[in-house]
Design a protein around this motif. Structure first.
Motif, PDB file in Angstrom:
ATOM      1  N   VAL A 109      -2.564  -3.044  -8.415  1.00 40.51           N
ATOM      2  CA  VAL A 109      -1.120  -2.868  -8.804  1.00 40.51           C
ATOM      3  C   VAL A 109      -1.168  -3.533 -10.246  1.00 40.51           C
ATOM      4  CG1 VAL A 109      -0.251  -3.688  -6.603  1.00 40.51           C
ATOM      5  CG2 VAL A 109      -0.713  -5.395  -8.305  1.00 40.51           C
ATOM      6  N   LEU A 123       4.376  -1.353 -11.262  1.00 40.76           N
ATOM      7  CA  LEU A 123       4.617  -2.097  -9.945  1.00 40.76           C
ATOM      8  C   LEU A 123       4.097  -3.305  -9.993  1.00 40.76           C
ATOM      9  CD1 LEU A 123       4.310  -0.682  -6.329  1.00 40.76           C
ATOM     10  CD2 LEU A 123       3.188  -2.894  -6.868  1.00 40.76           C
ATOM     11  N   GLU A 132       0.884  -1.176   0.050  1.00 44.62           N
ATOM     12  CA  GLU A 132       0.011   0.081  -0.042  1.00 44.62           C
ATOM     13  C   GLU A 132       0.885   1.285   0.044  1.00 44.62           C
ATOM     14  OE1 GLU A 132      -2.503  -0.233   3.186  1.00 44.62           O
ATOM     15  OE2 GLU A 132      -4.027  -1.570   2.199  1.00 44.62           O
ATOM     16  N   VAL A 188       2.384   1.921  -3.331  1.00 50.08           N
ATOM     17  CA  VAL A 188       1.656   2.035  -4.306  1.00 50.08           C
ATOM     18  C   VAL A 188       1.142   3.499  -4.491  1.00 50.08           C
ATOM     19  CG1 VAL A 188      -1.027   2.093  -5.101  1.00 50.08           C
ATOM     20  CG2 VAL A 188       0.476  -0.137  -4.565  1.00 50.08           C
ATOM     21  N   THR A 237       3.874   5.477  -6.337  1.00 48.07           N
ATOM     22  CA  THR A 237       4.550   5.041  -7.745  1.00 48.07           C
ATOM     23  C   THR A 237       4.036   5.983  -8.919  1.00 48.07           C
ATOM     24  OG1 THR A 237       2.382   3.693  -8.132  1.00 48.07           O
ATOM     25  CG2 THR A 237       4.625   2.423  -7.390  1.00 48.07           C
TER      26      THR A 237
END
Length: 392
Positions: free
Chosen positions: A93, A81, A70, A73, A76
């Protein structure tokens, strides 16, 4: 399998895992992709991604902890990812690769993801360049001077390619002169047309992509330049972009510059044609000023009906100026004149007799038509009116 050379991959693991956890993943990606792999843990990985995320090509998470995934993410942004594990995380993802497929499968997935992302970025970059090109093409069409063309081209190139050093050099005798540039200060450096990479570009008429300027046989000056892309502008000059990074330009960059160069060449050619036309118009002006007989000039552009564009003082005194600026079909009262000056008018000198109303009443006249070729005009002709004169 795609090579994904020069890729940068972050392998992130959660805190509290063994120190060598994820090492096999790092080794597999390094050996398969020839990539730079960064191995970070927990909060350090998150902070690292936050600071240098745009420089990464992919993030691989080797962790079963939901909070680790988490956190990553959330940082990113546009970096792909991939989770290497057996559970699907609760947050979205790009891909999950099960561990039973092994690290070889993971390496292939990472490589494929990087290649797809690079292709997407290349397409987005190409679209951005195309949008910039469309904008600047319209501006080039409206340019009224060489300086405007130069400034517009330099702006288009620097905005689209993201490189700040650009020079548009035009031939002036046996030298190139930088009409437009983004170099610091006033640049009045002249270069012989057979010197340097610019000279090679001009001489061959071909685009030059130089990855290491220091070792180029035509290196002309000792400057902080490593890469050069140089394209000819028809037979009038050269457009160059330089940077202090080696191997910075590719064929796609060159193709963009070639398109810009072609539009610049057309804009410069248009300005030259318009300059020639102004000279011809000046001669026409002197012609009208000097002749004593009534005279007219008609011209046609873009396939339209010819227009009565010029009249001299003698014509205005005899007939008035009511028809000036109107199409031939409205500008002349007699059918003979409309035929002579119309789109299907004669291709050689002719004369016809007419009767036409003047300020002093009806008069018998002879009108002669002389078709003339002029730059930038589809059809043009002079008309002369006289009484008691025989035209050859």
């Amino acid at each position: 399998m795609p090579t994904s050379h020069d890729a940068r991959v972050l392998v992130a693991v959660s805190d509290g895992t063994p120190s060598d956890y994820g090492a096999d993943v790092v080794e597999a990606i390094e050996s398969s992709l020839d990539a730079t792999v960064l191995h970070k843990r927990g909060a350090v990985a998150t902070e690292y991604l936050r600071e240098i995320g745009p420089t990464l090509d992919c993030v691989v998470v080797v962790s079963h902890r939901t909070d680790c995934v988490e956190n990553l993410v959330s940082e990113t942004r546009d970096v792909p990812l991939i989770v290497y594990g057996n559970e699907v995380p609760s947050v979205p993802v790009d891909e999950v690769v099960a561990t039973d497929g092994g690290t070889d499968l993971l390496a292939r997935r990472v490589s494929e993801r990087i290649e797809r992302e690079r292709e997407r970025n290349a397409l987005a970059e190409a679209n951005a360049k195309l949008s910039a090109l469309n904008t600047y093409t319209e501006e080039l069409t409206a340019c009224q001077s060489v300086e405007e063309v130069s400034d517009t081209v330099v702006s288009a190139v620097t905005n689209a390619l993201g490189h700040g050093r650009c020079v548009l050099a035009l031939r002036d005798g046996d030298e190139f002169y930088p009409h437009g540039h983004t170099l610091e200060g006033e640049v009045n450096v002249r270069l012989d047309i057979d010197q340097g990479i610019a000279g090679r570009t001009y001489r061959t008429g071909e685009t030059q992509i130089v990855g290491d300027y220091r070792s180029d046989p035509d290196r002309a000056r000792d400057v902080a330049v490593r890469s050069v892309v140089s394209v000819p502008i028809s037979d009038v000059g050269v457009l160059q972009v330089t940077t202090d990074r080696e191997e910075a330009f590719d064929r796609q960059d060159a193709e963009f510059l070639e398109i810009v160069s072609s539009h610049a060449a057309e804009a410069l050619a248009r300005l030259e044609r318009e300059a020639d036309l102004r000279v011809e118009r000046d001669r026409l002006h002197y012609f009208f000023d000097g002749i004593r007989s009534p005279a007219v000039y008609v011209e046609s552009r873009n396939g339209d009906e010819p227009v009565l564009t010029e009249i001299n003082t003698a014509y205005e005194a005899l007939f008035g100026s009511e028809g000036l600026g109107k199409p031939v079909s409205d500008a002349f009262p007699t059918e003979t004149e409309r035929d002579l000056f119309g789109s299907e008018g004669p291709a050689e000198v002719v004369h016809r007799d007419i009767t036409r109303e003047t300020v002093d009443g009806p008069a018998d006249l002879t009108v002669g038509v002389v078709p003339v070729p002029l730059s930038g005009v589809e059809a043009a002709a002079f008309g002369l009116y006289a009484a008691d004169i025989e035209f050859p």
